[in-house]
Design an enzyme around this catalytic site. Structure first.
Site, short mmCIF file in Angstrom:
data_model
loop_
_atom_site.label_atom_id
_atom_site.label_comp_id
_atom_site.label_asym_id
_atom_site.label_seq_id
_atom_site.Cartn_x
_atom_site.Cartn_y
_atom_site.Cartn_z
N PHE A 129 0.84 -1.19 0.00
CA PHE A 129 0.00 0.00 0.00
C PHE A 129 0.88 1.25 0.00
O PHE A 129 1.85 1.33 0.76
CB PHE A 129 -0.93 0.00 1.22
CG PHE A 129 -2.02 1.02 1.11
CD1 PHE A 129 -3.06 0.84 0.22
CD2 PHE A 129 -1.99 2.17 1.86
CE1 PHE A 129 -4.06 1.79 0.08
CE2 PHE A 129 -2.99 3.13 1.74
CZ PHE A 129 -4.03 2.94 0.85
N ARG A 396 -12.12 -5.02 -7.27
CA ARG A 396 -11.79 -5.62 -5.97
C ARG A 396 -13.06 -5.84 -5.14
O ARG A 396 -13.88 -4.93 -4.99
CB ARG A 396 -10.83 -4.69 -5.22
CG ARG A 396 -10.14 -5.32 -4.03
CD ARG A 396 -9.11 -4.36 -3.44
NE ARG A 396 -9.74 -3.21 -2.80
CZ ARG A 396 -9.23 -2.56 -1.76
NH1 ARG A 396 -8.07 -2.94 -1.26
NH2 ARG A 396 -9.85 -1.54 -1.23
#
Length: 437
Positions: A129, A396
């Site tokens: 991330f 997602r």
């Protein structure tokens, strides 16, 4: 799972189905974005209202003592500890994931520099991330280290050498849902003389975690995803007891002081993990987080995280298989869908990520928006435009077994099939980019 009736039968036989009653879910919505923001527990509104009207409104500042606001971070931290394999008193709620990562990574760097100053590398994944990488870049610049990024899990073993100071990984990758073997990688890094920092943002409340069993060094995590703490909920930090008191963490605020109400000018850190608190805790937000954590702990009489994991794997496998069978290469009409997430259960978190083959490789955002308009809420994560064959755009979908069932899996895939087969995603309104994807 070949029919919707089969999905309904699996839901009827699900021993965890009663846990859904803990939540306020909008009618007509299939919510597959709990890996980004968990849904609202029914208990939260009343608890927050009580904190506001009684504890704050009536008791005012007395509530730091009478309602024990002062120890709220420890109390909620001990609850989260039960979900991630930490002992009481080892984990505390504080600040944000970014700030907590800064604290623990800085502490790990100081330990590494004291013990082995020749070690100059922090290793992470290029697909980690971004905030984790930004924090690491900042600390590398401050301490004269280098951030080395790998493009594949297979490249990690070669980096576990005499140059490595810290291995920094997110246990479940936010883009693909790939789950690292925490215990094995921790042992390998430590055998090479390095420390480990684990981000549990997509793990806590989603998969069984055993920090002490893995002998990890440091971990941080998020409160607003699978822990259902609400938007911007406080995060948490865990430090193995062998490291806790070795160095001051760099954000030495007054609430991490050994005696904050002595108001002395010199900083003296509190013993244990309390020193990782910086400023005054957000009482309202932490109270809301406690309600969210309680929804996960409600599964303990039913088998706890192991039972949640078993259902999560069944949901994600069903979703991935149906995506292939009804929208992908295994369907009568291939609509371009393929599964990016690992199919091996041990290597998959609680999400399934899909991508689209050419000529639809750029259509992911619009397809997600069309699904959202139908009440199927997932999200979109951009790939690398220069190499979409390796880093594709991602559709997602997160699966929180507390409130998602098999019928919703079936219905979500049917909506996806219809959106693609009809070309509905091509409507202009679905192709207008919003600030949040």
């Amino acid at each position: 799972m070949k029919t919707r009736d089969e999905a309904l039968a699996r839901d009827a036989a699900d021993p965890l189905r009663g846990l859904k009653a803990q939540f306020d879910l909008p009618a007509g919505v299939i919510y597959l974005d709990g890996n980004s923001l968990g849904v609202l527990p029914k208990a939260t509104a009343a608890r927050v209202q009580d904190v506001i009207t009684r504890e704050w409104g009536q008791d005012l500042i007395k509530s730091w003592n009478t309602a024990d606001w002062m120890h709220l971070p420890e109390r909620v931290g001990d609850k989260i500890a039960r979900l991630v394999g930490a002992a009481p008193g080892e984990l505390i709620v504080a600040d944000s994931t970014s700030l907590n990562l800064y604290k623990v990574l800085a502490a790990a760097i100081r330990i590494a520099q004291a013990d082995a100053p020749e070690r100059k590398l922090i290793v992470s994944e290029r697909s980690n991330f971004p905030t984790d990488l930004y924090i690491a870049e900042s600390l590398c610049a401050q301490h004269g280290l280098t951030l080395k990024l790998v493009d594949s899990v297979d490249e990690i073993p070669a980096t576990l050498n005499a140059e490595l100071a810290v291995l920094m990984l997110t246990e479940v990758n936010y883009r693909t849902g790939y789950r690292h073997d925490m215990a094995a990688l921790t042992a390998a890094a430590q055998a090479a003389g390095a420390l480990t920092v684990w981000d549990l943002a997509h793990s806590a409340g989603a998969v069984p975690v055993d920090l002490n069993g893995a002998n990890a060094d440091f971990a941080i995590g998020c409160g607003y995803k699978y822990l259902n703490g609400g938007p911007g909920a406080p995060a948490f930090v865990w430090v193995h007891p062998r490291h806790t008191d070795r160095f001051w963490q760099p954000l030495s605020g007054w609430m991490g002081h050994a005696a904050p109400f002595q108001f002395t000018p010199g900083y003296q850190p509190a013993p244990g993990v309390r020193r990782y608190v910086c400023g005054t805790p957000s009482v309202i937000a932490t109270s809301a987080l406690e309600c969210g954590v309680d929804t996960v702990l409600a599964a303990e009489p039913l088998g706890g995280m192991a039972a949640l994991r078993e259902k999560s794997l069944a949901l994600t496998e069903a979703f991935a298989a149906l995506a292939e069978q009804r929208c992908g290469a295994k369907s009568d009409k291939d609509l371009g869908v393929y599964v990016v997430s690992p199919r091996e259960p041990a290597r998959r978190g609680s999400q399934v990520c899909l991508a689209l083959k050419a000529p639809l490789e750029q259509a992911g955002y619009a397809v997600v928006q069309a699904l959202i308009a139908r009440g199927v809420i997932g999200d979109f994560r951009a790939g690398d435009p220069a190499r979409l064959d390796q880093v594709p755009h991602i559709l997602r979908f997160g699966f929180t077994p507390l409130y998602i069932g098999f019928a919703e899996v079936w219905d979500a895939i049917e909506h996806l099939r219809q959106v693609l087969a009809s070309g509905e995603w091509q409507e202009a309104r679905f192709n207008e980019k919003s600030a949040v994807t």
